[in-house]
Design an enzyme around this catalytic site. Structure first.
Site, PDB file in Angstrom:
ATOM      1  N   LYS A   1      13.229  43.053 -49.264  1.00  0.00           N
ATOM      2  CA  LYS A   1      11.674  42.849 -48.469  1.00  0.00           C
ATOM      3  C   LYS A   1      12.280  41.553 -47.610  1.00  0.00           C
ATOM      4  O   LYS A   1      11.834  41.557 -46.439  1.00  0.00           O
ATOM      5  CB  LYS A   1      10.723  42.266 -49.344  1.00  0.00           C
ATOM      6  N   ASN A   2      13.029  40.560 -48.129  1.00  0.00           N
ATOM      7  CA  ASN A   2      13.138  39.247 -47.197  1.00  0.00           C
ATOM      8  C   ASN A   2      14.149  39.345 -46.235  1.00  0.00           C
ATOM      9  O   ASN A   2      14.359  38.107 -45.580  1.00  0.00           O
ATOM     10  CB  ASN A   2      13.303  37.844 -48.389  1.00  0.00           C
TER      11      ASN A   2
ATOM     12  N   ARG B   1       2.606  35.675 -44.486  1.00  0.00           N
ATOM     13  CA  ARG B   1       3.085  34.667 -43.838  1.00  0.00           C
ATOM     14  C   ARG B   1       4.390  34.645 -42.951  1.00  0.00           C
ATOM     15  O   ARG B   1       4.478  34.079 -41.948  1.00  0.00           O
ATOM     16  CB  ARG B   1       3.514  33.503 -44.931  1.00  0.00           C
TER      17      ARG B   1
ATOM     18  N   CYS C   1      -0.661  29.148 -49.203  1.00  0.00           N
ATOM     19  CA  CYS C   1      -0.648  30.340 -50.126  1.00  0.00           C
ATOM     20  C   CYS C   1      -0.697  29.921 -51.696  1.00  0.00           C
ATOM     21  O   CYS C   1      -0.688  28.512 -51.670  1.00  0.00           O
ATOM     22  CB  CYS C   1       0.292  31.315 -49.978  1.00  0.00           C
TER      23      CYS C   1
ATOM     24  N   ARG D   1       2.922  25.174 -47.457  1.00  0.00           N
ATOM     25  CA  ARG D   1       3.720  26.532 -46.562  1.00  0.00           C
ATOM     26  C   ARG D   1       3.658  25.984 -45.227  1.00  0.00           C
ATOM     27  O   ARG D   1       3.371  26.706 -44.382  1.00  0.00           O
ATOM     28  CB  ARG D   1       3.506  27.808 -46.843  1.00  0.00           C
TER      29      ARG D   1
ATOM     30  N   SER E   1      15.334  25.240 -44.857  1.00  0.00           N
ATOM     31  CA  SER E   1      14.198  26.122 -44.749  1.00  0.00           C
ATOM     32  C   SER E   1      14.787  27.549 -44.476  1.00  0.00           C
ATOM     33  O   SER E   1      15.266  27.886 -43.389  1.00  0.00           O
ATOM     34  CB  SER E   1      13.255  25.615 -43.802  1.00  0.00           C
ATOM     35  N   VAL E   2      14.313  28.592 -45.194  1.00  0.00           N
ATOM     36  CA  VAL E   2      14.783  29.902 -44.950  1.00  0.00           C
ATOM     37  C   VAL E   2      14.075  30.253 -43.700  1.00  0.00           C
ATOM     38  O   VAL E   2      14.511  30.859 -42.650  1.00  0.00           O
ATOM     39  CB  VAL E   2      14.352  30.913 -46.047  1.00  0.00           C
TER      40      VAL E   2
ATOM     41  N   ASP F   1      12.605  32.291 -56.450  1.00  0.00           N
ATOM     42  CA  ASP F   1      11.819  33.431 -56.635  1.00  0.00           C
ATOM     43  C   ASP F   1      11.998  34.140 -57.924  1.00  0.00           C
ATOM     44  O   ASP F   1      11.514  35.106 -58.200  1.00  0.00           O
ATOM     45  CB  ASP F   1      12.243  34.423 -55.608  1.00  0.00           C
TER      46      ASP F   1
ATOM     47  N   ILE G   1      11.760  23.709 -55.276  1.00  0.00           N
ATOM     48  CA  ILE G   1      11.452  24.260 -53.717  1.00  0.00           C
ATOM     49  C   ILE G   1      10.024  24.300 -53.360  1.00  0.00           C
ATOM     50  O   ILE G   1       9.457  23.907 -52.254  1.00  0.00           O
ATOM     51  CB  ILE G   1      12.028  25.645 -53.719  1.00  0.00           C
TER      52      ILE G   1
ATOM     53  N   ARG H   1       3.127  43.649 -52.985  1.00  0.00           N
ATOM     54  CA  ARG H   1       3.403  43.080 -51.752  1.00  0.00           C
ATOM     55  C   ARG H   1       5.036  42.996 -51.844  1.00  0.00           C
ATOM     56  O   ARG H   1       5.750  43.057 -50.785  1.00  0.00           O
ATOM     57  CB  ARG H   1       3.090  41.669 -51.644  1.00  0.00           C
TER      58      ARG H   1
HETATM   59  C1  EPZ Z   1      11.095  32.461 -48.047  1.00  0.00           C
HETATM   60  O1  EPZ Z   1      10.104  31.672 -47.703  1.00  0.00           O
HETATM   61  C2  EPZ Z   1      10.918  33.630 -48.877  1.00  0.00           C
HETATM   62  N1  EPZ Z   1       9.990  34.631 -47.932  1.00  0.00           N
HETATM   63  C3  EPZ Z   1      10.372  33.125 -50.080  1.00  0.00           C
HETATM   64  O2  EPZ Z   1      10.069  34.282 -50.885  1.00  0.00           O
HETATM   65  C4  EPZ Z   1      11.406  32.205 -50.783  1.00  0.00           C
HETATM   66  O3  EPZ Z   1      10.506  31.867 -51.897  1.00  0.00           O
HETATM   67  C5  EPZ Z   1      11.685  30.951 -49.786  1.00  0.00           C
HETATM   68  O4  EPZ Z   1      12.220  31.514 -48.724  1.00  0.00           O
HETATM   69  C6  EPZ Z   1      12.661  30.087 -50.521  1.00  0.00           C
HETATM   70  O5  EPZ Z   1      13.735  30.874 -50.864  1.00  0.00           O
HETATM   71  C7  EPZ Z   1      10.423  35.359 -47.080  1.00  0.00           C
HETATM   72  O6  EPZ Z   1      11.823  35.345 -46.978  1.00  0.00           O
HETATM   73  C8  EPZ Z   1       9.445  36.168 -46.387  1.00  0.00           C
HETATM   74  P1  EPZ Z   1      11.339  28.065 -47.083  1.00  0.00           P
HETATM   75  P2  EPZ Z   1      10.068  30.579 -46.805  1.00  0.00           P
HETATM   76  O7  EPZ Z   1      11.050  27.743 -45.563  1.00  0.00           O
HETATM   77  O8  EPZ Z   1      10.949  30.721 -45.421  1.00  0.00           O
HETATM   78  C9  EPZ Z   1       9.119  23.589 -46.966  1.00  0.00           C
HETATM   79  C10 EPZ Z   1       8.854  35.854 -52.269  1.00  0.00           C
HETATM   80  O9  EPZ Z   1       8.383  35.735 -53.090  1.00  0.00           O
HETATM   81  N2  EPZ Z   1       9.091  23.832 -45.562  1.00  0.00           N
HETATM   82  O10 EPZ Z   1      12.733  28.175 -47.393  1.00  0.00           O
HETATM   83  O11 EPZ Z   1       8.537  30.102 -46.235  1.00  0.00           O
HETATM   84  C11 EPZ Z   1       8.125  24.712 -47.923  1.00  0.00           C
HETATM   85  O12 EPZ Z   1       7.167  24.276 -48.077  1.00  0.00           O
HETATM   86  C12 EPZ Z   1       8.807  34.656 -51.242  1.00  0.00           C
HETATM   87  O13 EPZ Z   1       9.418  36.719 -51.624  1.00  0.00           O
HETATM   88  C13 EPZ Z   1       8.497  22.973 -44.881  1.00  0.00           C
HETATM   89  O14 EPZ Z   1       8.291  21.633 -45.391  1.00  0.00           O
HETATM   90  O15 EPZ Z   1      10.437  29.357 -47.474  1.00  0.00           O
HETATM   91  C14 EPZ Z   1       9.139  24.656 -49.027  1.00  0.00           C
HETATM   92  O16 EPZ Z   1       8.696  23.853 -49.989  1.00  0.00           O
HETATM   93  C15 EPZ Z   1       7.953  33.575 -51.711  1.00  0.00           C
HETATM   94  N3  EPZ Z   1       8.522  23.013 -43.533  1.00  0.00           N
HETATM   95  C16 EPZ Z   1      10.485  24.567 -48.698  1.00  0.00           C
HETATM   96  O17 EPZ Z   1      10.460  24.047 -47.325  1.00  0.00           O
HETATM   97  C17 EPZ Z   1       8.581  24.200 -42.792  1.00  0.00           C
HETATM   98  O18 EPZ Z   1       8.372  24.399 -41.463  1.00  0.00           O
HETATM   99  C18 EPZ Z   1      11.268  25.932 -48.568  1.00  0.00           C
HETATM  100  O19 EPZ Z   1      10.720  26.947 -47.950  1.00  0.00           O
HETATM  101  C19 EPZ Z   1       9.090  25.355 -43.642  1.00  0.00           C
HETATM  102  C20 EPZ Z   1       9.190  25.193 -44.898  1.00  0.00           C
END
Ligand code: EPZ
Length: 418
Positions: A22-23, A94, A118, A123, A165-166, A307, A329, A399
């Protein structure tokens, strides 16, 4: 609202084919905004994918879905494009924010709803906006929307992410593809899903190189007319079933995976006492009778993924002694804990660490899912608990897990949707 009814303590055996990720699918669908004709295969038809498809149709893509052979065909003639991602489509998924980078770089403007928080955390998207501004975007926030524009197009730049950040890495990568000149991104996320996105973008003709946590992108305006891409397997779904097999698998075979991508997860499970055999693109896992305690933290890839934190915690409840898992995370990703405690798990949370006292007998109960991965941890708990477990609000599960109960039922689990 639908529920899952599980009768516990039934060993599972047989084989499970792991679906596409999915991701990986979500950012690749967003990248179709840069493309012309693409055919994607190995698509997991889960709720989030349909929401992203709806968003792309709203933007102006022509999309053909073929569920039986798991493919999506997208035709983008770049006419009558609506550079808007409305709140109603972004609020439930999101990852809709990932259309921001491609829309901006291709059409010089975009209006995308702020995704909002969420259950697992606030987020924010500040890192996404930080990177786009570095590429020359003018960005303002108004009425809950991100309004971005780049009248003269985006310009390549050197960007160092203050934290990993992913999503921000994906948005910056997509924006840099259409920018003029070269962009180098530092301190990037390098999850396998991002590597699959890069593979897709290279097929489109973009010159991209990864070295360590740096990604360099040579922007260009021309892309290949038509490309095909097979989506990488879902390592989180695979990890979930690996844990199910360690808990209660007699001989569970997982197919269509790349074991080397699961190195960290497999090492953790082996350390806890699981028996795992590799064979080409499949893994066989046997339940372990005396699970050992373990302490670890969730980390960006190649560390242990956040995850899988909720799922591993169920395994920890069955390990002798005190196991510890620190959630590094997200700020609020322990919502499965109160539900697991209602089933008899002994867990104490101090700051960002959960201390799990095992081994404890779990008893079936009526429980409530709160987010995608928490919901599947309740299913795992139900598989090993005495008597019946009812998991409510399984729309969270739908989802991200394709045919979960069908795959488990095929392996003799007593599970049904009611
Ligand atoms: C991706 O979310 C995944 N979703 C998440 O999977 C996964 O848990 C996450 O990466 C971490 O591996 C998808 O790929 C669709 P991040 P993402 O930006 O990109 C902070 C699932 O269950 N942050 O890596 O939103 C954030 O709050 C989902 O499939 C900022 O502060 O995650 C978090 O604490 C859940 N500012 C950390 O960074 C930003 O602009 C990592 O978030 C962006 C993120």
């Amino acid at each position: 609202m639908q529920k899952l009814l599980i009768k516990g303590k039934k060993e599972i055996s047989g084989s499970i084919s792991i679906s596409g990720s999915k991701n990986a699918t979500l950012p690749i669908l967003a990248a179709s905004i840069l493309a012309q004709k693409i055919k994607l295969s190995n698509i997991p038809f889960v709720k989030d994918i349909f929401t992203m498809i709806e968003l792309l149709k709203f933007i102006g893509m022509k999309i053909k879905i073929e569920r039986k052979n798991k493919t999506i065909q997208i035709n983008n003639n770049h006419k009558n494009i609506n550079t808007l991602a409305p709140y109603r489509l972004v609020k439930t998924m999101r990852a809709g924010v990932l259309v921001l980078g491609p829309l901006l770089t291709k059409y010089k403007k975009a209006k995308v709803s702020l995704p909002g928080g969420c259950a697992i955390g606030s987020r924010p998207v500040d890192l996404h906006l930080f990177a786009l501004k570095k590429l020359g975007a003018k960005i303002k926030i108004k009425d809950g929307y991100i309004i971005a524009e780049a009248k003269k197009g985006l310009k390549g730049s050197k960007i160092r992410f203050p934290s990993i950040s992913v999503g921000a890495t994906e948005n910056a990568l997509l924006a840099a593809c259409g920018a003029e000149g070269r962009t180098i991104l530092f301190n990037c996320a390098i999850e396998p899903e991002i590597q699959d996105l890069i593979l897709f973008l290279k097929k489109l003709g973009f010159k991209i190189k990864i070295s360590g946590r740096s990604i360099s992108i040579q922007g260009n305006k021309l892309v290949k007319k038509k490309i095909n891409h097979h989506i990488i397997f879902d390592r989180i779904e695979a990890g979930t079933y690996l844990i199910a097999g360690t808990l209660i698998g007699r001989k569970l075979i997982l197919k269509q995976i790349k074991p080397k991508i699961l190195k960290c997860e497999i090492n953790v499970l082996k350390k806890m006492g699981a028996k795992i055999i590799f064979k080409g693109n499949s893994l066989t896992i046997f339940k372990s009778s005396n699970l050992k305690k373990i302490s670890l933290s969730t980390k960006p890839f190649p560390g242990f993924p956040t995850d899988l934190q909720a799922q591993l915690m169920v395994l920890m409840t069955q390990s002798k002694g005190v196991s510890k898992i620190r959630e590094n995370i997200f700020e609020n990703r322990f919502m499965h804990v109160p539900e697991l405690k209602r089933m008899g798990a002994k867990i104490v949370i101090k700051n960002k660490t959960a201390f799990v006292y095992g081994a404890s007998k779990l008893a079936g109960a009526e429980v409530m899912a709160t987010d995608l991965r928490a919901s599947v941890s309740l299913v795992l708990a139900g598989l090993i608990a005495e008597n019946r477990t009812i998991v409510n609000r399984i729309y969270h599960l739908d989802r991200g897990y394709e045919f979960l109960e069908k795959k488990l039922k095929k392996c003799k689990a007593k599970i049904k949707r009611i």
